[in-house]
Scaffold this motif. Structure first.
Motif, mmCIF file in Angstrom:
data_model
loop_
_atom_site.group_PDB
_atom_site.id
_atom_site.type_symbol
_atom_site.label_atom_id
_atom_site.label_comp_id
_atom_site.label_asym_id
_atom_site.label_seq_id
_atom_site.Cartn_x
_atom_site.Cartn_y
_atom_site.Cartn_z
ATOM 1 N N ILE A 126 40.149 49.345 27.950
ATOM 2 C CA ILE A 126 40.125 48.521 29.168
ATOM 3 C C ILE A 126 41.131 49.037 30.182
ATOM 4 O O ILE A 126 42.126 49.681 29.817
ATOM 5 C CB ILE A 126 40.437 47.031 28.826
ATOM 6 N N PRO A 127 40.882 48.799 31.479
ATOM 7 C CA PRO A 127 41.805 49.261 32.515
ATOM 8 C C PRO A 127 43.120 48.488 32.472
ATOM 9 O O PRO A 127 43.202 47.422 31.865
ATOM 10 C CB PRO A 127 41.052 48.993 33.817
ATOM 11 N N HIS A 128 44.113 49.014 33.142
ATOM 12 C CA HIS A 128 45.468 48.467 32.989
ATOM 13 C C HIS A 128 45.575 47.024 33.469
ATOM 14 O O HIS A 128 46.375 46.258 32.955
ATOM 15 C CB HIS A 128 46.487 49.351 33.710
ATOM 16 N N GLU A 134 48.858 64.552 40.238
ATOM 17 C CA GLU A 134 47.970 63.462 39.851
ATOM 18 C C GLU A 134 47.913 63.361 38.333
ATOM 19 O O GLU A 134 47.969 64.377 37.638
ATOM 20 C CB GLU A 134 46.557 63.709 40.395
ATOM 21 N N VAL A 135 47.839 62.137 37.845
ATOM 22 C CA VAL A 135 47.642 61.945 36.396
ATOM 23 C C VAL A 135 46.274 61.307 36.192
ATOM 24 O O VAL A 135 45.768 60.594 37.062
ATOM 25 C CB VAL A 135 48.745 61.064 35.777
ATOM 26 N N TYR A 136 45.706 61.585 35.010
ATOM 27 C CA TYR A 136 44.368 61.079 34.758
ATOM 28 C C TYR A 136 44.422 59.742 34.034
ATOM 29 O O TYR A 136 44.937 59.629 32.928
ATOM 30 C CB TYR A 136 43.552 62.079 33.930
ATOM 31 N N SER A 137 43.908 58.768 34.714
ATOM 32 C CA SER A 137 43.881 57.432 34.161
ATOM 33 C C SER A 137 42.573 57.283 33.373
ATOM 34 O O SER A 137 41.481 57.215 33.957
ATOM 35 C CB SER A 137 43.947 56.440 35.325
ATOM 36 N N ALA A 138 42.718 57.264 32.052
ATOM 37 C CA ALA A 138 41.539 57.439 31.192
ATOM 38 C C ALA A 138 40.618 56.226 31.168
ATOM 39 O O ALA A 138 39.439 56.355 30.875
ATOM 40 C CB ALA A 138 41.983 57.783 29.771
ATOM 41 N N ALA A 139 41.166 55.054 31.473
ATOM 42 C CA ALA A 139 40.303 53.879 31.473
ATOM 43 C C ALA A 139 39.610 53.702 32.830
ATOM 44 O O ALA A 139 38.463 53.291 32.908
ATOM 45 C CB ALA A 139 41.102 52.631 31.115
ATOM 46 N N GLN A 140 40.334 54.021 33.899
ATOM 47 C CA GLN A 140 39.699 53.958 35.222
ATOM 48 C C GLN A 140 38.849 55.195 35.468
ATOM 49 O O GLN A 140 38.065 55.253 36.402
ATOM 50 C CB GLN A 140 40.756 53.864 36.324
ATOM 51 N N ALA A 143 56.942 58.070 41.132
ATOM 52 C CA ALA A 143 56.544 56.726 41.532
ATOM 53 C C ALA A 143 56.070 55.984 40.280
ATOM 54 O O ALA A 143 55.325 56.522 39.477
ATOM 55 C CB ALA A 143 55.433 56.795 42.564
ATOM 56 N N LEU A 144 56.515 54.763 40.138
ATOM 57 C CA LEU A 144 56.325 54.068 38.868
ATOM 58 C C LEU A 144 54.924 53.520 38.595
ATOM 59 O O LEU A 144 54.399 53.728 37.502
ATOM 60 C CB LEU A 144 57.324 52.884 38.765
ATOM 61 N N PRO A 145 54.297 52.778 39.497
ATOM 62 C CA PRO A 145 53.148 51.955 39.099
ATOM 63 C C PRO A 145 52.010 52.741 38.468
ATOM 64 O O PRO A 145 51.453 52.317 37.457
ATOM 65 C CB PRO A 145 52.687 51.313 40.410
ATOM 66 N N ARG A 146 51.660 53.863 39.041
ATOM 67 C CA ARG A 146 50.503 54.582 38.511
ATOM 68 C C ARG A 146 50.855 55.312 37.218
ATOM 69 O O ARG A 146 49.986 55.509 36.359
ATOM 70 C CB ARG A 146 49.964 55.551 39.561
ATOM 71 N N VAL A 147 52.126 55.717 37.106
ATOM 72 C CA VAL A 147 52.575 56.298 35.842
ATOM 73 C C VAL A 147 52.489 55.218 34.763
ATOM 74 O O VAL A 147 51.971 55.441 33.655
ATOM 75 C CB VAL A 147 54.017 56.825 35.957
ATOM 76 N N TYR A 148 52.983 54.060 35.107
ATOM 77 C CA TYR A 148 52.957 52.890 34.222
ATOM 78 C C TYR A 148 51.516 52.609 33.794
ATOM 79 O O TYR A 148 51.204 52.491 32.602
ATOM 80 C CB TYR A 148 53.529 51.705 34.989
ATOM 81 N N ALA A 149 50.632 52.515 34.773
ATOM 82 C CA ALA A 149 49.223 52.198 34.501
ATOM 83 C C ALA A 149 48.615 53.241 33.571
ATOM 84 O O ALA A 149 47.903 52.897 32.611
ATOM 85 C CB ALA A 149 48.439 52.139 35.811
ATOM 86 N N THR A 150 48.899 54.493 33.839
ATOM 87 C CA THR A 150 48.296 55.560 33.051
ATOM 88 C C THR A 150 48.863 55.594 31.638
ATOM 89 O O THR A 150 48.135 55.827 30.671
ATOM 90 C CB THR A 150 48.516 56.913 33.759
ATOM 91 N N ILE A 151 50.159 55.354 31.529
ATOM 92 C CA ILE A 151 50.755 55.326 30.184
ATOM 93 C C ILE A 151 50.077 54.265 29.330
ATOM 94 O O ILE A 151 49.675 54.540 28.191
ATOM 95 C CB ILE A 151 52.278 55.051 30.262
ATOM 96 N N GLU A 159 47.192 52.722 29.761
ATOM 97 C CA GLU A 159 45.748 52.941 29.560
ATOM 98 C C GLU A 159 45.506 54.048 28.537
ATOM 99 O O GLU A 159 44.701 53.885 27.616
ATOM 100 C CB GLU A 159 45.084 53.333 30.885
ATOM 101 N N ASN A 160 46.201 55.161 28.715
ATOM 102 C CA ASN A 160 45.903 56.333 27.899
ATOM 103 C C ASN A 160 46.408 56.200 26.465
ATOM 104 O O ASN A 160 45.936 56.898 25.584
ATOM 105 C CB ASN A 160 46.526 57.593 28.520
ATOM 106 N N ASN A 161 47.381 55.323 26.256
ATOM 107 C CA ASN A 161 47.945 55.183 24.910
ATOM 108 C C ASN A 161 47.475 53.909 24.208
ATOM 109 O O ASN A 161 48.070 53.489 23.229
ATOM 110 C CB ASN A 161 49.469 55.212 24.987
#
Length: 421
Positions: A141-143, A338-344, A387-395, A397-399
């Motif tokens: 599921i997405p973050h 850019e980081v890959y957000s695996a759920a989005q 920048a925190l939020p998208r790193v946070y979201a990706t961490i 989601e991906n884990n």
RNA sequence: GGUGAGGUGGCCGAGUGGCUUAAGGCGCACGCUUGGAAAGCGUGUAAACGGGAAACUGUUUCGGGGGUUCGAAUCCCUUCCUCACCGCCA
């Protein structure tokens, strides 16, 4: 703002390089130079008149002392004439100078010769990739759902007390945020950056110094009663530390954590869902002030540094060199991370590292003394790390797995836990 | 929020209309002196924009803006900022 003398000395080159942005600036460049010639003529004349007036004033003083009243009065009349003339010239000069400034502010920074020509973000060039895109099972599921499921962030509570785009982090969710900030700062300090904790509001002069004013006024929150602005990035206070300075030791390396406040007027839809775009977010910034000969090497170092953080966090990432169309107005060369957000299932920008060359330094009057003892403009560079939020979201989601979120190993000393259940 | 005092060069600090070309000191640089250093002595020491091949030179700038005057660091108006004390306060 570009420096007029640089434009004069590199006229042809600048016109060619600016074409990388897909716009022809030759007209404006040529008329700036023309106006500047006019300015010089006016100044020459004005200086002569003022010089004469200064001499006369001295003579009048002498005459009075010697009791030569008639002579003094006669000279006075002449001085009044000179004064009127100089006022007019001064007005002309002001007008021409304003004219020049108007034109100069329309000219963006000159792209580095390596910047690819392009018509959209699709023409940005991927220069590096790393990390593994995880194979999440189809229940992933997405973050914005994860944070609810594990009770990490409360968007509704933020809505209640402030408004949308102001999330409330709680429990392990807040700890994770704090851990990331500490980890980033420590990484940056270890790489030689000096840590600062700047004010989160700046005055008008500072907002002008880094170019938020006048053109991006609508993007900043302001406190009109006190004539202050909430910072949209730590770059603003930190870079302004060095406003009006003559630097003697290169490089200057700063890092600073700050919340960032952005009105994001005009944003909408799924791009603003969850943590993707917020009115208040947190960021750790890196800033360097460098000698012009070394700034592009330094840019590469900064890129490597940011990359090393993403590698340690085991996030799938890619680094893009921005094309002329996507390049920011004040930047000469920019790399986006850019980081890959695996759920989005999409790439999210988490850092943007740029060399502004002397474009910011000119406005800031940020200089150094060259080998001949003359002052010359420094180069400024900055980037997010990170920048925190998208790193946070990706961490998260991906884990994620069915019933838990694993925390990247490098963060364990900071969080004090290795899993969220 | 109230009252008062201030803002002068890299720093400290004098300066109430023309003898200021901003005194004096500190710092810094160079030179003399010394075996070497310190001290001492001497010289220099802001920026921006012009003119000039250069030496050199003109203008502007004493927090910002405006005004009075032939002439302003100095007088007037306005604005910003800093400090001190009082009040309030984490």
């Amino acid at each position: 703002m570009l420096h007029l003398n640089d434009i004069r000395n590199n006229k042809e080159k600048y016109i060619e390089l600016l074409k990388i942005r897909g716009v022809d600036f030759s007209d404006i460049i040529l008329s700036v130079i023309e106006k500047d010639d006019e300015r010089k003529e006016i100044q020459k004349e004005l200086d002569q008149i003022l010089a004469l007036a200064n001499q006369n004033s001295k003579k009048i003083g002498d005459f009075f002392k010697k009791g030569m009243i008639t002579e003094a009065n006669e000279l006075k009349k002449k001085s009044i004439d000179l004064k009127n003339k100089s006022k007019q010239l001064q007005n002309n000069k002001n007008q021409v100078e304003e004219n020049i400034k108007d034109m100069l502010t329309q000219v963006p920074n000159v792209p580095h010769e390596s910047v690819p020509i392009g018509s959209s973000e699709n023409d940005n060039v991927i220069i590096s990739k790393g990390g593994e895109i995880p194979n999440l099972n189809k229940n992933c599921i997405p973050h914005w759902d994860l944070v609810e499921k594990y009770n990490l962030i409360d968007f509704e509570l933020g809505n209640k007390i402030t408004g949308s785009g102001f999330p409330v982090y709680k429990g392990k969710g807040a700890v994770l945020q704090r851990a990331l900030v500490s980890y980033f700062l420590n990484k940056n300090v270890a790489a030689g950056y000096t840590e600062y904790l700047p004010p989160f509001m700046v005055n008008e002069t500072s907002a002008f110094g880094t170019g938020q004013l006048p053109d991006k006024e609508g993007q900043m929150y302001s406190v009109p009663d006190d004539n202050l602005y909430l910072i949209p990035t730590a770059e603003v206070p930190v870079t302004n530390f060095f406003r009006d300075q003559i630097i003697s030791d290169f490089p200057v390396k700063c890092t600073a954590y700050s919340p960032c406040f952005r009105r994001e007027a005009g944003s909408y839809g799924k791009n603003v869902r969850g943590l993707n775009r917020l009115h208040q977010f947190e960021k750790v910034e890196i800033v360097q002030i460098e000698h012009p000969d070394k700034s592009f090497d330094t840019l590469n170092n900064m890129v490597q540094h940011v990359e090393s953080i993403l590698i340690e966090l085991s996030l799938p990432y890619r680094i893009l060199k921005l094309c002329g169309k996507d390049l920011g107005f004040t930047s000469s060369l920019t790399y986006d991370f850019e980081v890959y957000s695996a759920a989005q299932k999409k790439w999210l920008e988490v850092s943007s590292v740029s060399n502004f060359c002397s474009y910011q330094a000119n406005r800031l009057k940020l200089r150094f003394r060259d080998e001949n003892g003359n002052t010359s403009l420094c180069h400024t560079l900055n980037g997010s790390a990170l920048a925190l939020p998208r790193v946070y979201a990706t961490i998260i989601e991906n884990n994620q797995s069915e019933n838990e979120i694993r925390i990247p190993k490098v963060l364990h000393p900071y969080t004090g836990f290795d899993v969220i259940r």
